[in-house]
Motif scaffolding. Structure first.
Motif, mmCIF file in Angstrom:
data_model
loop_
_atom_site.group_PDB
_atom_site.id
_atom_site.type_symbol
_atom_site.label_atom_id
_atom_site.label_comp_id
_atom_site.label_asym_id
_atom_site.label_seq_id
_atom_site.Cartn_x
_atom_site.Cartn_y
_atom_site.Cartn_z
ATOM 1 N N GLU A 196 2.056 -2.831 -7.020
ATOM 2 C CA GLU A 196 1.675 -2.991 -7.565
ATOM 3 C C GLU A 196 0.705 -2.337 -8.129
ATOM 4 O OE1 GLU A 196 2.798 -6.645 -9.502
ATOM 5 O OE2 GLU A 196 4.141 -6.889 -8.593
ATOM 6 N N ILE A 197 -0.325 -3.038 -7.555
ATOM 7 C CA ILE A 197 -2.529 -2.546 -8.236
ATOM 8 C C ILE A 197 -2.284 -0.701 -7.612
ATOM 9 C CG2 ILE A 197 -4.531 -2.718 -7.182
ATOM 10 C CD1 ILE A 197 -3.941 -5.542 -6.542
ATOM 11 N N ASP A 198 -1.568 -0.041 -6.668
ATOM 12 C CA ASP A 198 -1.386 0.932 -6.044
ATOM 13 C C ASP A 198 -1.163 1.711 -7.594
ATOM 14 O OD1 ASP A 198 -2.579 3.197 -4.503
ATOM 15 O OD2 ASP A 198 -0.119 2.826 -3.372
ATOM 16 N N ALA A 199 0.082 1.646 -7.716
ATOM 17 C CA ALA A 199 0.955 2.261 -9.523
ATOM 18 C C ALA A 199 0.200 2.046 -10.301
ATOM 19 C CB ALA A 199 2.304 1.892 -9.161
ATOM 20 N N THR A 200 -0.493 0.758 -10.451
ATOM 21 C CA THR A 200 -1.350 0.570 -12.287
ATOM 22 C C THR A 200 -2.393 2.026 -11.035
ATOM 23 O OG1 THR A 200 -0.698 -1.565 -11.848
ATOM 24 C CG2 THR A 200 -2.921 -0.748 -13.177
ATOM 25 N N VAL A 217 -8.893 0.518 -3.157
ATOM 26 C CA VAL A 217 -7.063 0.297 -3.516
ATOM 27 C C VAL A 217 -6.400 1.305 -2.319
ATOM 28 C CG1 VAL A 217 -5.380 0.717 -5.080
ATOM 29 C CG2 VAL A 217 -7.290 0.543 -5.364
ATOM 30 N N GLY A 218 -6.741 2.748 -1.650
ATOM 31 C CA GLY A 218 -6.251 3.490 -1.092
ATOM 32 C C GLY A 218 -5.846 3.087 0.799
ATOM 33 N N ASP A 219 -7.235 1.947 0.723
ATOM 34 C CA ASP A 219 -7.981 1.300 2.106
ATOM 35 C C ASP A 219 -7.074 -0.005 1.960
ATOM 36 O OD1 ASP A 219 -9.923 3.631 2.764
ATOM 37 O OD2 ASP A 219 -11.316 2.487 2.207
ATOM 38 N N LEU A 220 -7.397 -0.983 0.910
ATOM 39 C CA LEU A 220 -6.471 -1.807 0.536
ATOM 40 C C LEU A 220 -4.943 -1.733 0.992
ATOM 41 C CD1 LEU A 220 -6.091 -5.438 0.260
ATOM 42 C CD2 LEU A 220 -5.637 -4.885 -2.208
ATOM 43 N N VAL A 221 -3.772 -0.846 0.241
ATOM 44 C CA VAL A 221 -2.554 -0.308 0.730
ATOM 45 C C VAL A 221 -2.463 -0.256 2.197
ATOM 46 C CG1 VAL A 221 -1.330 0.936 0.236
ATOM 47 C CG2 VAL A 221 -2.236 0.131 -2.129
ATOM 48 N N ALA A 222 -3.534 1.136 2.771
ATOM 49 C CA ALA A 222 -3.218 1.388 4.258
ATOM 50 C C ALA A 222 -3.229 0.134 5.295
ATOM 51 C CB ALA A 222 -4.348 2.043 4.542
ATOM 52 N N HIS A 223 -4.776 -1.053 4.737
ATOM 53 C CA HIS A 223 -4.367 -2.592 5.981
ATOM 54 C C HIS A 223 -3.186 -3.237 5.627
ATOM 55 C CE1 HIS A 223 -6.714 -5.282 6.689
ATOM 56 N NE2 HIS A 223 -6.618 -5.983 6.906
ATOM 57 N N MET A 224 -2.561 -3.312 4.369
ATOM 58 C CA MET A 224 -1.607 -4.614 4.443
ATOM 59 C C MET A 224 0.003 -3.568 4.839
ATOM 60 S SD MET A 224 -3.076 -6.669 2.711
ATOM 61 C CE MET A 224 -1.103 -7.688 2.925
ATOM 62 N N GLU A 225 -0.210 -2.339 4.976
ATOM 63 C CA GLU A 225 1.386 -1.736 5.438
ATOM 64 C C GLU A 225 0.773 -2.261 7.205
ATOM 65 O OE1 GLU A 225 0.805 2.749 3.708
ATOM 66 O OE2 GLU A 225 2.129 1.670 2.402
ATOM 67 N N MET A 226 -0.517 -1.577 7.599
ATOM 68 C CA MET A 226 -0.822 -1.732 9.740
ATOM 69 C C MET A 226 -0.451 -3.282 9.855
ATOM 70 S SD MET A 226 -3.989 0.237 9.876
ATOM 71 C CE MET A 226 -5.230 -0.043 9.022
ATOM 72 N N SER A 227 -1.172 -4.074 8.712
ATOM 73 C CA SER A 227 -0.674 -5.563 8.924
ATOM 74 C C SER A 227 0.523 -5.791 9.101
ATOM 75 C CB SER A 227 -1.349 -6.067 7.800
ATOM 76 O OG SER A 227 -2.889 -6.246 8.232
ATOM 77 N N GLN A 228 1.350 -5.102 8.275
ATOM 78 C CA GLN A 228 2.922 -5.759 8.258
ATOM 79 C C GLN A 228 3.725 -4.955 9.190
ATOM 80 O OE1 GLN A 228 4.653 -3.481 4.646
ATOM 81 N NE2 GLN A 228 6.661 -4.347 5.462
ATOM 82 N N ARG A 229 3.245 -3.886 9.547
ATOM 83 C CA ARG A 229 3.908 -2.614 11.213
ATOM 84 C C ARG A 229 3.723 -4.167 11.783
ATOM 85 N NH1 ARG A 229 2.569 2.926 9.517
ATOM 86 N NH2 ARG A 229 3.225 2.862 7.722
ATOM 87 N N ARG A 230 2.513 -4.673 12.516
ATOM 88 C CA ARG A 230 2.037 -5.838 13.350
ATOM 89 C C ARG A 230 3.358 -6.733 13.297
ATOM 90 N NH1 ARG A 230 -4.123 -5.117 12.504
ATOM 91 N NH2 ARG A 230 -4.701 -2.830 13.074
ATOM 92 N N SER A 231 3.067 -7.693 12.747
ATOM 93 C CA SER A 231 3.732 -8.333 12.160
ATOM 94 C C SER A 231 5.438 -8.325 12.640
ATOM 95 C CB SER A 231 3.439 -8.870 10.904
ATOM 96 O OG SER A 231 4.022 -8.692 9.836
ATOM 97 N N THR A 269 -14.683 5.127 -6.074
ATOM 98 C CA THR A 269 -15.253 4.576 -5.198
ATOM 99 C C THR A 269 -13.873 3.486 -5.426
ATOM 100 O OG1 THR A 269 -17.205 4.218 -5.936
ATOM 101 C CG2 THR A 269 -16.390 2.310 -4.701
ATOM 102 N N LEU A 270 -13.950 3.315 -6.671
ATOM 103 C CA LEU A 270 -12.516 2.035 -6.884
ATOM 104 C C LEU A 270 -10.446 2.509 -6.444
ATOM 105 C CD1 LEU A 270 -10.913 -0.539 -8.167
ATOM 106 C CD2 LEU A 270 -11.213 0.772 -10.373
ATOM 107 N N LYS A 271 -10.645 4.071 -6.469
ATOM 108 C CA LYS A 271 -9.620 4.452 -5.760
ATOM 109 C C LYS A 271 -9.952 4.358 -4.463
ATOM 110 C CE LYS A 271 -9.469 8.357 -8.146
ATOM 111 N NZ LYS A 271 -9.657 9.418 -8.239
ATOM 112 N N ARG A 272 -11.378 4.784 -3.620
ATOM 113 C CA ARG A 272 -11.222 4.421 -2.739
ATOM 114 C C ARG A 272 -10.940 3.318 -1.752
ATOM 115 N NH1 ARG A 272 -16.090 7.000 -3.244
ATOM 116 N NH2 ARG A 272 -15.474 9.921 -2.994
#
Length: 59
Positions: free
Chosen positions: A13-17, A45-59, A40-43
């Motif tokens: 949702e944050i990424d879409a906003t 948010v992008g880093d957070l989305v990438a981190h969450m996707e990697m975390s989700q794939r690991r679990s 800086t804010l766009k980067r």
């Protein structure tokens, strides 16, 4: 964890906003002095989305 559950859903949702904010600011022109912080804010948010996707794939 489903894509729409919990933290991942919130991050998406944050990424879409952020995308909508970027489009709106671009349409009206970026005010002087806002370009750097906006990038800086766009980067971040992008880093957070990438981190969450990697975390989700690991679990």
């Amino acid at each position: 964890m489903a894509d729409t559950d919990g933290v991942t859903g919130t991050v998406r949702e944050i990424d879409a906003t952020m995308l909508e904010l970027t489009k709106t600011v671009t349409n009206f022109g970026i005010p002087k002095g806002l370009g750097g912080p906006l990038n800086t804010l766009k980067r971040a948010v992008g880093d957070l989305v990438a981190h969450m996707e990697m975390s989700q794939r690991r679990s």
